[in-house]
Design a protein around this motif. Structure first.
Motif, PDB file in Angstrom:
ATOM      1  N   TYR A 150       0.753  -1.095   0.035  1.00  0.00           N
ATOM      2  CA  TYR A 150      -0.309   0.220  -0.053  1.00  0.00           C
ATOM      3  C   TYR A 150       1.209   1.100   0.096  1.00  0.00           C
ATOM      4  O   TYR A 150       0.119   2.348   0.421  1.00  0.00           O
TER       5      TYR A 150
ATOM      6  N   LYS B  20     -10.592   8.816   1.129  1.00  0.00           N
ATOM      7  CA  LYS B  20      -9.628   9.122  -0.254  1.00  0.00           C
ATOM      8  C   LYS B  20      -8.588   8.692  -0.368  1.00  0.00           C
ATOM      9  O   LYS B  20      -7.829   7.679  -1.185  1.00  0.00           O
TER      10      LYS B  20
ATOM     11  N   GLU C 121      -8.899   4.807  -1.597  1.00  0.00           N
ATOM     12  CA  GLU C 121      -8.792   4.655  -2.490  1.00  0.00           C
ATOM     13  C   GLU C 121      -7.566   4.451  -3.361  1.00  0.00           C
ATOM     14  O   GLU C 121      -7.329   3.880  -4.182  1.00  0.00           O
ATOM     15  N   LEU C 122      -6.331   5.710  -2.997  1.00  0.00           N
ATOM     16  CA  LEU C 122      -5.628   6.016  -3.096  1.00  0.00           C
ATOM     17  C   LEU C 122      -4.590   4.226  -3.062  1.00  0.00           C
ATOM     18  O   LEU C 122      -3.867   4.067  -4.637  1.00  0.00           O
ATOM     19  N   ARG C 123      -4.483   4.121  -1.750  1.00  0.00           N
ATOM     20  CA  ARG C 123      -3.794   3.582  -1.821  1.00  0.00           C
ATOM     21  C   ARG C 123      -3.802   1.981  -2.244  1.00  0.00           C
ATOM     22  O   ARG C 123      -3.236   0.766  -1.553  1.00  0.00           O
ATOM     23  N   ARG C 124      -5.638   1.834  -2.371  1.00  0.00           N
ATOM     24  CA  ARG C 124      -5.973   0.508  -2.561  1.00  0.00           C
ATOM     25  C   ARG C 124      -6.083  -0.480  -1.290  1.00  0.00           C
ATOM     26  O   ARG C 124      -5.555  -1.773  -1.630  1.00  0.00           O
ATOM     27  N   TYR C 125      -6.156   0.288  -0.419  1.00  0.00           N
ATOM     28  CA  TYR C 125      -6.265  -0.541   0.767  1.00  0.00           C
ATOM     29  C   TYR C 125      -7.732  -1.692   0.372  1.00  0.00           C
ATOM     30  O   TYR C 125      -8.855  -0.799   0.191  1.00  0.00           O
ATOM     31  N   PRO C 126      -7.800  -2.569   1.344  1.00  0.00           N
ATOM     32  CA  PRO C 126      -8.957  -3.547   0.611  1.00  0.00           C
ATOM     33  C   PRO C 126     -10.072  -3.256   1.314  1.00  0.00           C
ATOM     34  O   PRO C 126     -11.391  -3.073   1.279  1.00  0.00           O
ATOM     35  N   ASP C 127      -9.948  -2.829   2.899  1.00  0.00           N
ATOM     36  CA  ASP C 127     -11.030  -2.165   3.455  1.00  0.00           C
ATOM     37  C   ASP C 127     -10.749  -0.652   4.318  1.00  0.00           C
ATOM     38  O   ASP C 127      -9.428  -0.547   4.282  1.00  0.00           O
TER      39      ASP C 127
ATOM     40  N   THR D  73      -8.628  -1.452   6.868  1.00  0.00           N
ATOM     41  CA  THR D  73      -6.948  -1.964   7.263  1.00  0.00           C
ATOM     42  C   THR D  73      -5.743  -1.900   7.930  1.00  0.00           C
ATOM     43  O   THR D  73      -4.812  -1.560   8.500  1.00  0.00           O
TER      44      THR D  73
END
Length: 601
Positions: A149, A244, A247-253, A256
């Motif tokens: 992430y 945001k 979303e940017l780091r593409r955490y699953p939840d 997280t």
């Protein structure tokens, strides 16, 4: 210091700096900035190369730790000054100054952890086995969990810059607003209305007159409602910022980042919360018992902490100190000695006053810098318990001072272990020395109220926070939206036993954890249930348990939670573990029920 002597009631911060305008503070900020540039020149581009040397990485870690310690000291000092008086323009200016300096320093040294994350996995495994890096092993392993992430250095730097004028700015706005709020109120026993603090009003939730309790809480809540524009903006922007970044780091939840920081598994936390909700009936049974004790036809949420009458006891600050240290000493002289040092060294700010932060906290500072405690002591039984709670935190920090900076802080679920254990020691100390059935009822009620607040209520707060974050991801939320979510989640706990007063729709707005630490509140549930298990172990094993418990505290955050708990026979993966805590609560509830029925017979 004699246990009965009057302890200092305002903390002494001169061991950090002589004052907010001290040349030494300015010099430390300048030195930290210069050393950050040197550190960048010495290590940038050298860590992630092929086959990095353990000696180089170890030296870099030592320099990285020393640099952070140097930069954090002024920041922590400024936070303490602001907490003691958030209305001071000098304190506000200093806090803004050191925040900006810390942001600049963090940006300069950001590359270091990013380069560690780019080390080849095979090389990394070899490095971890090297004796030179063993002192940093757990920190390095935790760091790698964030690798999927983590973004490029340029993006990470941009995020840090954005935070200073974005999220952090809204945090500071919230803090300054809370510190500035005043309440016109006619306090009981006073001849005329006057301006009071939020802590003074919240203390009246323990007043014997239900009208006073409701009026005080309503005034407190409505004052927050008067500031709906600012409070709503703070919440909306801080929640949006988090969404945001997820979303940017593409955490699953959304949770997280908290799970990574606290080293908890999402499934375990969800199971713990589900077990907690399945036991909400215990709280409602207690509410029904307390309603009987108070002789009420209906119970409002302003009656939850109402005194029972009969003993009429209050506790001076010196008395609270004596009781807590005695309770700690019965368990271990080490606990009492470390606790006493807070009073002897003037490291506690004890009483409410205008401009001072509400609530209570223990700031752990850094290894080698003694922790400080802030209280708002008003003399009720709960204040004695709060002292035990915060002093437990303080002892935890004191015992872990031998760890390096990266292993000093206990992981999030352990953050409340020593504090809640300290409360339990105090309760049992008071029960053991008390023969008056009425006061024993009061003690058990106070303990059950604490447990309900630390498990069931914190679960409510976590569910509210999750719901608010998810809805904020869809659209801007109004104050009414937050109020509706708050009302619904609290209603699930209270059921038909407790009636919420209408201004309680603003109850979400003064919970600072929502502002400062995402999803922190579930750690209270974890900590309370863990402590109930640990205390049961203590009752079963006696003195043999004490050194293993002290060893647990001394290890700070130097290992994963499961590893830290293994020597104590605690298995977090046990499906029935969390229910055991609530079985303990049921035992306390039955103990109270027997006393109540004995009084009524």
């Amino acid at each position: 210091m004699n246990a009965c002597a009057t302890p200092p009631s305002v903390w002494d911060l001169t061991s950090l700096y002589p004052g907010p305008e001290a040349p030494a503070l300015t010099a430390d900020l300048a030195l930290a900035a210069a050393k950050a540039l040197t550190f960048r020149n010495d290590y940038r581009g050298r860590i992630a190369g092929p086959g990095p040397a353990a000696g180089l990485l170890a030296a870099g870690l030592q320099s990285y730790e020393a640099l952070q310690r140097l930069g954090l000291k002024p920041y922590l000092y400024a936070q303490l000054l602001f907490a003691a008086d958030g209305e001071s323009d000098v304190h506000k200016a200093l806090l803004a100054r050191v925040r900006e300096a810390w942001s600049d320093l963090s940006e300069e040294i950001l590359f270091f952890e990013l380069e560690i994350l780019r080390i080849d996995p095979d090389d990394f495994a070899v490095l971890l086995a090297d004796p030179l890096l063993l002192p940093y092993g757990h920190y390095l392993r935790r760091l790698t969990a964030h690798a999927p992430y983590t973004l490029s250095e340029e993006v990470e730097q941009a995020l840090q810059r954005k935070d200073l004028s974005g999220r952090e700015a809204f945090v500071q706005l919230y803090e300054e607003l809370e510190a500035s709020l005043r309440y016109d109120f006619h306090f009981p026993g006073e001849s005329a209305p006057r301006e009071g603090t939020g802590e003074e009003l919240l203390a009246l939730l323990y007043h014997g007159d239900g009208t006073v309790r409701e009026r005080a809480f309503a005034v407190f809540l409505r004052r927050h409602g008067d500031n709906a524009l600012v409070l709503g903006s703070c919440f909306n922007n801080i929640l949006l910022d988090h969404g945001k970044e997820v979303e940017l780091r593409r955490y699953p939840d959304l949770m997280t980042p908290t799970h990574l920081e606290s080293e908890t598994e999402p499934e375990m936390v969800e199971h713990m919360m589900a077990v907690t909700e399945a036991n909400y009936g215990l709280a409602r049974e207690f509410f029904a018992l307390k309603k009987r004790l108070l002789g009420l036809e209906r119970m409002k949420n302003t009656d939850l902490y109402a005194p029972l009458g009969g003993s009429g006891r209050s506790f001076s600050y010196p008395e609270a100190k004596e009781l807590v240290l005695a309770a700690f000493g019965e368990f271990s002289p080490v606990l009492a000695e470390e606790g006493a040092a807070f009073f002897e060294d003037g490291r506690i700010d004890a009483f409410p006053r205008p401009g001072k932060s509400g609530g209570a906290f223990c700031m752990g500072m850094l290894p080698g810098l003694a922790p400080r405690i802030l209280l708002n002591h008003t003399g009720n039984l709960r204040d004695v318990s709060t002292l035990a709670h915060e002093l437990g935190h303080g002892v935890h920090f004191a015992l872990s001072r031998g760890q390096n900076l990266f292993h000093y802080q206990a992981p999030l679920p352990f953050a409340e272990t020593a504090s809640v254990f300290g409360e339990m020691l105090l309760t049992r100390h008071l029960l053991a020395r008390e023969s008056d059935p009425q006061f024993r009822i009061e003690l058990l009620c106070a303990k059950l109220e604490d447990i309900i607040a630390t498990t069931f209520r914190q679960n409510v707060l976590t569910r509210f926070e999750i719901a608010a974050h998810r809805l904020r991801g869809e659209s801007l939320l109004s104050a009414d939206d937050y109020g509706r979510l708050w009302w619904e989640e609290n209603g699930r706990l209270f059921g038909d036993e407790v009636e919420m007063i209408e201004p309680y729709r603003w109850g979400w707005s003064y919970i600072s954890h929502f502002i400062h630490a995402r999803f922190y509140c579930y750690s209270y549930v974890f900590g309370e249930l863990l402590v109930l298990a640990l205390y049961q172990k203590y009752l079963e094993e006696g003195e043999a348990f004490v050194p293993r418990y002290l060893e647990l505290l001394s290890r700070g955050g130097s290992a994963p939670p499961a590893e830290l708990l293994a020597p104590l026979g605690i298995d977090l993966a046990d499906p029935g573990f969390w229910q055991k805590g609530y079985d303990f609560v049921r035992g306390l509830l039955e103990e109270l029920r027997v006393l109540v029925e004995g009084r009524e017979s």
